[in-house]
Design an enzyme around this catalytic site. Structure first.
Site, mmCIF file in Angstrom:
data_model
loop_
_atom_site.group_PDB
_atom_site.id
_atom_site.type_symbol
_atom_site.label_atom_id
_atom_site.label_comp_id
_atom_site.label_asym_id
_atom_site.label_seq_id
_atom_site.Cartn_x
_atom_site.Cartn_y
_atom_site.Cartn_z
ATOM 1 N N SER A 145 0.859 -1.198 0.000
ATOM 2 C CA SER A 145 0.000 0.000 0.000
ATOM 3 C C SER A 145 0.890 1.242 0.000
ATOM 4 C CB SER A 145 -0.853 -0.011 1.281
ATOM 5 O OG SER A 145 -1.426 1.238 1.530
ATOM 6 N N TYR A 158 -3.829 -0.644 9.822
ATOM 7 C CA TYR A 158 -3.589 -0.798 8.378
ATOM 8 C C TYR A 158 -2.151 -0.384 8.047
ATOM 9 C CZ TYR A 158 -4.616 -0.750 3.358
ATOM 10 O OH TYR A 158 -4.618 -0.996 2.005
HETATM 11 P P1 NAP Z 1 -11.945 -4.877 -1.591
HETATM 12 O O1 NAP Z 1 -12.720 -4.571 -2.833
HETATM 13 O O2 NAP Z 1 -12.559 -4.610 -0.248
HETATM 14 O O3 NAP Z 1 -11.407 -6.360 -1.675
HETATM 15 C C1 NAP Z 1 -10.825 -7.015 -0.573
HETATM 16 C C2 NAP Z 1 -10.919 -8.508 -0.801
HETATM 17 O O4 NAP Z 1 -10.463 -9.196 0.381
HETATM 18 C C3 NAP Z 1 -12.346 -8.952 -1.040
HETATM 19 O O5 NAP Z 1 -12.357 -9.996 -1.976
HETATM 20 C C4 NAP Z 1 -12.763 -9.437 0.335
HETATM 21 O O6 NAP Z 1 -13.824 -10.341 0.308
HETATM 22 C C5 NAP Z 1 -11.479 -10.101 0.772
HETATM 23 N N1 NAP Z 1 -11.543 -10.326 2.213
HETATM 24 C C6 NAP Z 1 -11.850 -9.434 3.166
HETATM 25 N N2 NAP Z 1 -11.854 -10.024 4.362
HETATM 26 C C7 NAP Z 1 -11.574 -11.336 4.148
HETATM 27 C C8 NAP Z 1 -11.425 -12.462 4.984
HETATM 28 N N3 NAP Z 1 -11.591 -12.370 6.309
HETATM 29 N N4 NAP Z 1 -11.097 -13.651 4.441
HETATM 30 C C9 NAP Z 1 -10.932 -13.772 3.096
HETATM 31 N N5 NAP Z 1 -11.064 -12.749 2.249
HETATM 32 C C10 NAP Z 1 -11.363 -11.539 2.775
HETATM 33 O O7 NAP Z 1 -10.631 -4.016 -1.568
HETATM 34 P P2 NAP Z 1 -9.448 -3.847 -2.628
HETATM 35 O O8 NAP Z 1 -9.201 -2.400 -2.710
HETATM 36 O O9 NAP Z 1 -9.653 -4.617 -3.864
HETATM 37 O O10 NAP Z 1 -8.261 -4.463 -1.762
HETATM 38 C C11 NAP Z 1 -7.438 -5.528 -2.198
HETATM 39 C C12 NAP Z 1 -6.075 -5.374 -1.539
HETATM 40 O O11 NAP Z 1 -5.459 -4.186 -2.020
HETATM 41 C C13 NAP Z 1 -6.119 -5.251 -0.013
HETATM 42 O O12 NAP Z 1 -5.019 -5.934 0.559
HETATM 43 C C14 NAP Z 1 -5.981 -3.765 0.192
HETATM 44 O O13 NAP Z 1 -5.460 -3.444 1.442
HETATM 45 C C15 NAP Z 1 -5.030 -3.423 -0.927
HETATM 46 N N6 NAP Z 1 -4.986 -2.013 -1.316
HETATM 47 C C16 NAP Z 1 -6.083 -1.381 -1.828
HETATM 48 C C17 NAP Z 1 -5.967 -0.048 -2.186
HETATM 49 C C18 NAP Z 1 -7.112 0.738 -2.759
HETATM 50 O O14 NAP Z 1 -6.953 1.940 -2.957
HETATM 51 N N7 NAP Z 1 -8.233 0.146 -3.043
HETATM 52 C C19 NAP Z 1 -4.781 0.631 -2.025
HETATM 53 C C20 NAP Z 1 -3.687 -0.046 -1.490
HETATM 54 C C21 NAP Z 1 -3.801 -1.375 -1.154
HETATM 55 P P3 NAP Z 1 -15.309 -9.846 0.723
HETATM 56 O O15 NAP Z 1 -15.864 -9.255 -0.515
HETATM 57 O O16 NAP Z 1 -15.950 -11.115 1.160
HETATM 58 O O17 NAP Z 1 -15.163 -8.856 1.841
#
Ligand code: NAP
Length: 253
Positions: A145, A158
């Site tokens: 991140s 986080y």
């Molecule tokens: P997201 O749309 O909320 O996706 C997160 C994923 O993780 C979803 O598939 C979610 O499933 C799954 N998840 C959550 N809790 C879980 C659990 N207890 N067991 C198994 N799976 C679980 O968010 P995203 O933005 O795509 O995030 C993906 C990654 O990128 C994360 O590690 C996040 O920290 C990182 N990231 C995101 C951003 C951003 O700007 N979006 C920036 C930097 C890093 P559910 O749908 O069931 O909750």
């Protein structure tokens, strides 16, 4: 020829949290490059499964709650029972909790650290053991991140968990490079997914963020496809322990 090095035909990639957001984008990108996909999610990732299958690739679903690091060996067992091998691991599943540091709860600390750091380490450990047993090395790609580089505001667990991801990426790369295992990370910038919905709905924070992104837009899941395919492929065989920012220039400011 160099483009052949990007071809992932015949490889099996395990992607955590691929039912939505960046994980879905990366699973589809890997499938477009030739991978079959094992998706590890809390619930069945139906949309991702049908998109991967529409590309002519196989998709196996393993259900697991990754806030419980004690279940990662079962996850790997189920994945192997379905697919027979693993070549690529993408540690994507992650959560965020927002609260002032003065009021932050132990529960919000533990939940975030468990899924974002502890499960990432122990799942990587299990899969690395499998890579060694298979005898052909492998690729591990962690999702870091901007808060692996910066402090952030109102997201203490986080920031701690994603700083740990960048450190662990280096540590695992150091120990496992000799087994032909590449461990690298992608640090997404500000991407339009569920994870940032609250931020995007906050007009003034959203404006502040956009004003600082040289590319002038939020990123989206498709922006992750090229970098993840590169790090999963032979084209990146001499890259070890590095975290690539996919951030529209945020960190360059
Ligand atoms: P997201 O749309 O909320 O996706 C997160 C994923 O993780 C979803 O598939 C979610 O499933 C799954 N998840 C959550 N809790 C879980 C659990 N207890 N067991 C198994 N799976 C679980 O968010 P995203 O933005 O795509 O995030 C993906 C990654 O990128 C994360 O590690 C996040 O920290 C990182 N990231 C995101 C951003 C951003 O700007 N979006 C920036 C930097 C890093 P559910 O749908 O069931 O909750």
């Amino acid at each position: 020829m160099i483009l052949n090095a990007f071809n992932l035909e015949g490889k099996v990639a395990l992607v955590t949290g691929c039912n939505t957001g960046l994980g879905q984008g990366m699973a589809i990108g890997l499938a477009q490059a030739g991978c079959d996909i094992i998706g590890v999610n809390r619930a069945g990732p139906d949309e991702t499964q049908s998109k991967v299958e529409a590309l002519g690739r196989q998709f196996w679903s393993v259900q697991a709650d990754l806030t419980r690091p004690d279940i990662v060996s079962t996850v790997v067992e189920q994945a192997l029972a379905a697919a027979g091998k693993i070549d690529i691991l993408v540690n994507n599943a992650g959560i965020i909790r927002r609260e002032d540091a003065l009021n932050f709860s132990e529960q919000d600390w533990d939940d975030v650290m468990n899924i974002n750091s502890k499960s990432v380490f122990f799942l990587s450990q299990q899969v690395a053991r499998q890579f060694i047993a298979q005898g052909h090395g492998g690729k591990i790609i962690n999702i870091a991140s901007m808060l692996s580089f910066q402090g952030g505001i109102r997201v203490p667990s986080y920031t701690a968990s994603k700083s740990a991801v960048m450190g662990l990426t280096r540590l695992m790369a150091n120990e496992w490079a000799k087994h032909n295992i590449n461990v690298n990370a992608i640090a997404p910038g500000y991407m339009a997914t569920n994870n940032t919905e609250q931020l995007r709905n906050d007009e003034s924070r959203s404006e502040e963020i956009l004003a600082r992104i040289p590319a002038g837009r939020w990123g989206d899941p498709d922006d992750m496809m090229g970098p993840v395919v590169f790090l999963a492929s032979a084209a990146s065989d001499y890259i070890n322990g590095y975290t690539i920012a996919v951030d529209g220039g945020w960190l360059a400011r």
